[in-house]
Design an enzyme around this catalytic site. Structure first.
Site, short mmCIF file in Angstrom:
data_model
loop_
_atom_site.label_atom_id
_atom_site.label_comp_id
_atom_site.label_asym_id
_atom_site.label_seq_id
_atom_site.Cartn_x
_atom_site.Cartn_y
_atom_site.Cartn_z
CE1 TYR A 94 -4.68 -2.14 4.96
CE2 TYR A 94 -3.47 -0.09 4.65
CZ TYR A 94 -4.13 -1.19 4.13
OH TYR A 94 -4.22 -1.33 2.75
CB SER A 131 -0.85 0.01 1.28
OG SER A 131 -1.41 1.29 1.51
C1 BGC Z 1 -6.22 1.46 1.96
C2 BGC Z 1 -7.39 2.29 1.46
C3 BGC Z 1 -6.93 3.71 1.20
C4 BGC Z 1 -5.67 3.78 0.38
C5 BGC Z 1 -5.11 5.19 0.26
C6 BGC Z 1 -5.08 1.60 1.00
O1 BGC Z 1 -4.01 0.79 1.38
O2 BGC Z 1 -6.63 0.10 2.10
O3 BGC Z 1 -8.43 2.26 2.42
O4 BGC Z 1 -7.96 4.41 0.50
O5 BGC Z 1 -4.68 2.96 0.96
O6 BGC Z 1 -5.09 5.86 1.49
#
Ligand code: BGC
Length: 272
Positions: A170, A157
């Site tokens: 996360y 991410s």
């Molecule tokens: C998350 C999303 C978020 C995106 C940008 C991703 O890794 O799961 O919820 O919109 O990152 O912030």
């Protein structure tokens, strides 16, 4: 969607969390380019089955089957790999993609929510990558099929580098995936394993619905995206198909950000 080609013919891919959002698009893109695909799921078997049917019934695609597996459970993951090898013969491409969010302010975060996110997003990626490497080593090179022994494509991410208030669990898992992926590359690249990550930005999926389902939310979100559009799952599918193919043979140990420029600090377009 890109035109199909045969660049993954004769290969088998496992995509975890493939019955919705980014995982679904990756499974379809790999199938479109000729791979056999395991559509992994944990809930909603009927949706996973439908996606597998869609991939299998397309003339140019490989075949697909749906396999249930909780990626955070060692026995489940071992069993998913066994079922895949029994059915398709081996595994060439592993996409540990399953992930979830359990958001809360840090001072209110329960140990259970911390642990669940670590178990699925990080331990799940470790277990799948480990089983993939074991299968690659056992099988050995197949030079007529691919120039690499095997390919692992972690789903990371933008939050592997962008800190995220209210999402410490996360963000911590995504930061850790960088070192997991790079360490795997360093260890197994000499044996011709390729290990990379894709770091999606804001992609229109159920996980971030509240960030795009009203015009106001979307307008706010676009402030964070220099390219001024939310991503779609197919943006990630295309990147994954390329990373899985020999066209990217010399790409190893790297993260490809597919984020419309989100990691380019759009807040700094005026004075700092
Ligand atoms: C998350 C999303 C978020 C995106 C940008 C991703 O890794 O799961 O919820 O919109 O990152 O912030």
């Amino acid at each position: 969607m890109q035109k199909p080609n045969n660049r993954l013919a004769g290969q088998t891919a496992i995509v975890t969390g493939a019955n919705s959002g980014i995982g679904e698009a990756i499974a379809i893109a790999l199938g479109r380019d000729g791979a056999n695909v395991v559509v992994n799921y944990i809930s909603h078997p009927e949706v996973a089955e439908e996606i597998a049917q869609k991939i299998s019934h397309n003339d140019i695609s490989g075949n697909a089957i749906a396999i249930k597996c909780d990626v955070s459970k060692e026995d489940d993951v071992i069993n998913m790999f066994k079922q895949t090898v029994d059915h398709f013969g081996t595994v060439d491409i592993c996409v540990p993609n399953a992930g979830l969010q359990k958001d809360s302010a840090m001072h209110e975060m329960s140990l259970a929510d911390w642990q669940l996110v670590l178990d699925v997003n990080l331990t799940g990626q470790f277990l799948c990558a480990r089983e993939a490497i074991r299968e690659f080593l056992k099988r050995g090179m197949r030079p007529t099929i691919s120039k690499s022994l095997g390919k692992i494509i972690h789903t990371s991410s933008v939050h592997q580098i962008i800190p995220w208030a209210g999402h410490a669990n996360y963000a911590a898992t995504k930061g850790a995936i960088v070192m997991l992926m790079e360490s795997i590359c360093q260890e197994y690249a000499p044996l011709k394993v390729r290990c990379n990550s894709i770091a999606p930005g804001a992609i229109k999926t159920p996980i971030n619905k509240s960030a795009w389902d009203t015009p106001e939310a979307l307008q706010e979100l676009n402030k964070l995206i220099p390219y001024k559009r939310i991503g779609i799952p197919e943006d990630i599918g295309s990147a994954a198909a390329w990373l899985a193919s020999d066209e990217s043979e010399y790409v190893n140990g790297t993260t490809i950000f597919v984020d419309g420029g989100m990691t380019c600090y759009p807040g700094f377009t005026t004075n700092g």
